[in-house]
Design an enzyme around this catalytic site. Structure first.
Site, PDB file in Angstrom:
ATOM      1  N   SER A  99       0.812  -1.209   0.000  1.00 55.20           N
ATOM      2  CA  SER A  99       0.000   0.000   0.000  1.00 55.20           C
ATOM      3  C   SER A  99       0.849   1.264   0.000  1.00 55.20           C
ATOM      4  CB  SER A  99      -0.912   0.018   1.227  1.00 55.20           C
ATOM      5  OG  SER A  99      -0.141  -0.011   2.421  1.00 55.20           O
ATOM      6  N   HIS A 124      -2.320  -2.940  -6.209  1.00 59.63           N
ATOM      7  CA  HIS A 124      -2.795  -2.665  -4.851  1.00 59.63           C
ATOM      8  C   HIS A 124      -4.316  -2.757  -4.786  1.00 59.63           C
ATOM      9  CE1 HIS A 124      -3.570   0.381  -1.435  1.00 59.63           C
ATOM     10  NE2 HIS A 124      -3.457  -0.834  -0.945  1.00 59.63           N
ATOM     11  N   GLU A 164      -5.105  -0.006  -7.623  1.00 61.29           N
ATOM     12  CA  GLU A 164      -4.047   0.890  -8.071  1.00 61.29           C
ATOM     13  C   GLU A 164      -2.978   0.050  -8.769  1.00 61.29           C
ATOM     14  OE1 GLU A 164      -3.954   4.606  -4.992  1.00 61.29           O
ATOM     15  OE2 GLU A 164      -3.181   2.713  -4.233  1.00 61.29           O
ATOM     16  N   ASN A 213      -3.484   6.454  -0.450  1.00 65.53           N
ATOM     17  CA  ASN A 213      -2.820   6.645   0.839  1.00 65.53           C
ATOM     18  C   ASN A 213      -1.962   7.906   0.868  1.00 65.53           C
ATOM     19  OD1 ASN A 213      -3.877   4.454   2.247  1.00 65.53           O
ATOM     20  ND2 ASN A 213      -2.398   3.047   1.351  1.00 65.53           N
TER      21      ASN A 213
END
Length: 492
Positions: free
Chosen positions: A121, A142, A154, A192
């Site tokens: 992540s 991801h 992702e 993130n």
């Protein structure tokens, strides 16, 4: 020629890895699931059977469909069983040393044409790829938890990724029923990289006493329209996981905004990790429902602020049974404002009676007390807000109060990300809607709030805190100066 993926390996069958294996099996793809030992393998089997069993109970799968899905997954403790896979995805703990060692082993085991993918992540995909003899065949893929439900994937390409491979992985994600967003290899990728600084900033505000835990969460959930408050979301993600992502962001950027808040570090060190440990920012206590309050013990209120807004608010007070009057006679002075109100307070004969009020959306009112505001005035204003049908968020008289202090830098980060060429407006909005459950993406929020409102709010924050992260992104400043109403209006 485009890659085809008919057999996929998944290393690590915790909640996330088992969910990834289920996603591929649901799409008709054969899966080899690998765990470290028989006990872990049985736990992985339990995750698969439990997830598909819940889908069966809810009517989303038939018995036959569930049997087909489970039948496509071969479980093993031997990595050598991955030798024939076209793609292998790792979902092991977020520790770089573990991932590098695993990829070196996979490079030895897997056929030369196989693609190796990491579900990290936040860690560097480039650094992981460098441990192999095939860095061009290594990507990030991801998934978001729970993988069978969350639509976003992702896809992360590095500077060494072969041309076309990221497109092939994105096509595979679409085959799985997912929505891919393809980006470069920066810590945190899109979701993130934008989410964690916002969450970390909420911890800083709590630590500095700007507002309390429930006030911060209510402000962002009811005021900004986010699906969860930031502190509740940190508990859900896990404070340890959040801390490590912040560390990864800070190692790359060296920006103060990315450094984990001291309070976050303290809670992690104490083993208070959120829901997984039973206590974090929130504990096991039941949510407190505000008790019905008596009518505030004042009868006269003065309302100051922008004329039309103040007049409308005064009318609502009159309808609720209060008498409005001038500031000299009023027992409570309410200053409707989106900026600190202490300068207004010092001009009054009774500055202790003034409270700032910022109406956010349709449900929240931020109740801002200056250093001169009496506790009684704050309490009365809070009760008044409840009578008018809004949730009060008591905070200190600081730039942005709560919602602006958290939301504007968050949107500014999205503008900086777009300005750097890292991702498009549509990719960023899609990632945050699907990855975080936002009702609108950052640029949709910018359009709704207005670029100038956000730019001016950031200037106020920068003037107060002198934090470079609060300075408006150059592009945002230029758009406002040029009179452009939306980033989407820029020439393609």
């Amino acid at each position: 020629m485009a890659d085809t993926f008919e057999t996929v390996g998944v290393v690590g069958l915790g909640t996330m890895g088992a969910g990834i294996a289920e996603v591929f099996a649901r799409a008709g793809i054969a899966v080899v699931g690998v765990e470290a030992d028989p006990a872990a393998l049985e736990r992985g089997r339990g995750h698969l059977e439990g997830s598909t069993g819940r889908a069966l109970t809810r009517g989303r799968l038939t018995e036959a469909e569930r049997a087909e899905i489970l039948g496509r997954v071969t479980l093993t403790t031997s990595r050598d069983d991955l030798a024939g896979c076209d793609l292998v995805i790792e979902a092991i703990p977020e520790v770089m040393e573990y991932k590098r060692a695993l990829f070196a082993d996979l490079d030895r085991i897997c056929k030369p044409s196989a693609v190796l993918a990491t579900n990290t992540s936040s860690l560097s995909v480039t650094e992981i790829a460098a441990t192999t003899s095939r860095p061009g065949r290594v990507v990030g893929m991801h998934f978001f938890n729970p993988a069978p439900v969350m639509r976003l994937v992702e896809v992360v390409r590095t500077v060494t990724t072969e041309d076309g491979l990221a497109d092939d992985i994105a096509a595979l994600a679409r085959r799985l029923g997912k929505t891919p967003v393809t980006v470069g290899d920066r810590a945190g990728f899109v979701v993130n990289r934008l989410l964690l600084p916002y969450l970390n900033h909420a911890v800083v505000l709590l630590e500095h006493g700007l507002a309390d835990r429930d006030g911060i969460d209510a402000a962002m959930r009811l005021g900004a329209g986010f699906p969860m408050g930031p502190l509740a979301l940190l508990d859900l993600i896990g404070l340890d996981t959040s801390y490590e992502i912040c560390e990864a962001l800070f190692r790359e950027s060296r920006e103060r905004r990315h450094a984990p808040a001291p309070l976050l570090h303290e809670l992690v060190a104490a083993g208070l990790l959120g829901r997984k440990s039973g206590r974090g920012f929130h504990g096991e206590e039941a949510p407190q429902t505000p008790s019905a309050e008596e009518k505030p013990s004042v009868s006269t209120v003065a309302v100051v602020g922008e004329e039309a807004e103040a007049g409308e608010f005064a009318d609502r007070l009159v309808s609720a049974g209060f008498k409005t009057t001038g500031v000299e006679e009023a027992e409570l002075v309410v200053a409707l404002s989106r900026t600190p109100v202490v300068r207004q307070a010092v001009r009054l004969p009774h500055p202790d009676r003034l409270v700032g009020l910022n109406l956010v959306g349709e449900q929240v009112a931020e109740v801002a007390s200056t250093v001169l505001t009496s506790p009684g005035a704050e309490q009365v204003a809070t009760g008044l807000v409840r009578i008018l049908g809004r949730t009060p968020v008591v905070c200190r008289d600081r730039a942005g109060f709560v919602v602006g202090a958290l939301l504007y830098p968050h949107l500014n980060d999205a503008v900086r990300m777009y300005e750097s060429g890292y991702a498009s407006v549509e990719e960023i909005d899609t990632a945050m809607r699907l990855g975080c459950g936002y009702p609108a993406g950052p640029f949709e929020m910018l359009d709704r709030l207005g670029l100038q409102t956000v730019r001016d709010g950031l200037r106020d924050l920068y003037d107060e805190y002198r934090d470079p992260a609060f300075a408006p992104a150059p592009l945002l400043d230029q758009l406002v100066t040029a009179g452009v109403r939306s980033i989407r209006d820029l020439p393609a």
